[in-house]
Design a protein around this motif. Structure first.
Motif: not given
Length: 395
Positions: A103-106, A156-157, A162-165, A194-202
């Motif tokens: 909601g506020n990444f932009a 979606e976001v 993908r260049d920075v996330i 779905r994004l083929s990316l890792p999770v960082m979990s606190h």
């Protein structure tokens, strides 16, 4: 090796180069031309350089990477100024760890990332508003509100940026995920898959437990705050490393310090290290409530790990090569010929420095890593003074 013109813009002379990716831990010269490294070796010709910088008293490392920060400055109470922190800790790359959600990444991208000379990346929070209500006096856990945990909006976001996330962030603990608990992690993992990316979990205070959280993490996912004090420490009451950590490491889960204001205890670190369980990554978790202590910044966190017995080459690796690999950024974290000349210049200074963890426990360190300067694409930036360490600079 010379450039085709036989010329260097800058020659870093005689530094102690620590480049884990290339197996270098010793005296080398580094030549830079056009913002990139063009030679690494012994006794490079000074006459070929327009400028020579004597770094013989310094550790010369790949540009440091702080994989866990909070830099949504002025948009959240939590956020700190990335330019100030990066400069004073000679960090080339800062990764925001979930300050913003879909909601506020932009705003994070347009108002923070776009205006900084440093490389800024982000984990996108699975919670739509990110960390929206974390203050000194109250906490509203963003993962404790099920309606905010939209997998579709996160995907979606993230796909649009993908260049920075670089992954999906979720915060698990009694005051961050509440009764939603492990469902928040499950949703973060679903989005990440779905994004083929890792999770960082606190990991925070239970529930869930350390073991319950780790059981859901996959190869390449990161557990941050790995040396937190009890409850939910990496060791049991007898100081033995939890089986869950060993099993997760065997699966390829990565373990990050994430110092912050409540997540690094000397006792946990020392017991884990004594059991042979070193972290994969060192990060600061710098934010508004840790920036003035006890975390301060990445270089200070690295100094604390030295005081726990890790070698300089290891703490450099944990803040360069290891986070670069975790981020999937083969272009970062090393000093190979052809790489961007992002280089951290660090002064190792002998000092009986009183390091303090998040519980108030103190240890006397023998070495303080002092910032000297940073090269960003070959452009030198001197480091500002760190006032809380200033008296030790004069020893």
């Amino acid at each position: 090796m010379l450039t085709q013109s036989g010329h260097y813009d800058l020659l870093l002379l005689g530094g102690h180069v620590v480049d884990p990716r290339n197996g270098i831990d010793g005296r080398r010269d580094i030549a830079i031309q056009g913002g990139r490294i063009v030679a690494v070796g012994e006794n490079l010709q000074r006459s070929h350089a327009t400028e020579v910088l004597d770094v013989s008293k310094l550790i010369v490392a790949p540009g440091l990477i702080d994989i866990h920060t909070h830099i949504y400055h002025k948009a959240t109470f939590y956020g700190v100024d990335p330019d100030l922190i990066a400069a004073r800790s000679v960090v080339a790359t800062m990764v925001d760890a979930g300050s913003a959600g879909a909601g506020n990444f932009a705003g994070l991208r347009d108002f923070i990332f776009a205006r900084s000379p440093f490389r800024l990346l982000a984990y996108l929070n699975i919670s739509y508003p990110g960390i929206f209500a974390f203050d000194r006096d109250f906490v509203v856990g963003e993962a404790a509100i099920r309606e905010l945990l939209s997998i579709d909006r996160c995907v979606e976001v993230a796909a649009e940026n993908r260049d920075v996330i670089v992954g999906v962030k979720v915060r698990l603990g009694s005051n961050t995920s509440g009764s939603v608990g492990l469902e928040a992690l499950d949703r973060a993992v679903s989005a990440a898959e779905r994004l083929s990316l890792p999770v960082m979990s606190h990991i925070g205070r239970p529930p869930p437990s350390y073991a319950e959280l780790l059981a859901r993490l996959r190869r390449g996912d990161i557990l941050t705050h790995c040396y937190r004090p009890q409850p939910n420490a990496p060791v049991d009451d007898q100081g033995r490393i939890l089986d869950a950590l060993l099993e997760a490491r065997e699966r390829g889960v990565l373990f990050d310090i994430g110092h912050g204001m409540g997540a690094f205890g000397f006792r946990s670190a020392e017991q884990a290290l004594a059991a042979g369980f070193a972290p994969d990554i060192i990060s600061s978790d710098v934010h508004s409530m840790s920036v003035n202590g006890p975390a301060y910044d990445l270089l200070h966190a690295m100094s604390k790990l030295l005081s726990c017995g890790l070698a300089a080459k290891d703490v450099v690796s944990m803040a360069t090569d290891a986070p670069a690999r975790a981020l999937g950024r083969a272009d970062l974290g090393h000093l190979s010929v052809g790489a961007l000349a992002d280089i951290s210049l660090i002064e190792p200074m002998e000092a009986s420095y009183p390091f303090v963890d998040v519980t108030g426990a103190e240890r006397k360190g023998k070495v303080l890593l002092r910032p000297h300067g940073l090269l960003l694409s070959g452009r030198f930036m001197p480091a500002p003074a760190r006032q809380w360490e200033a008296e030790y600079y004069r020893q």
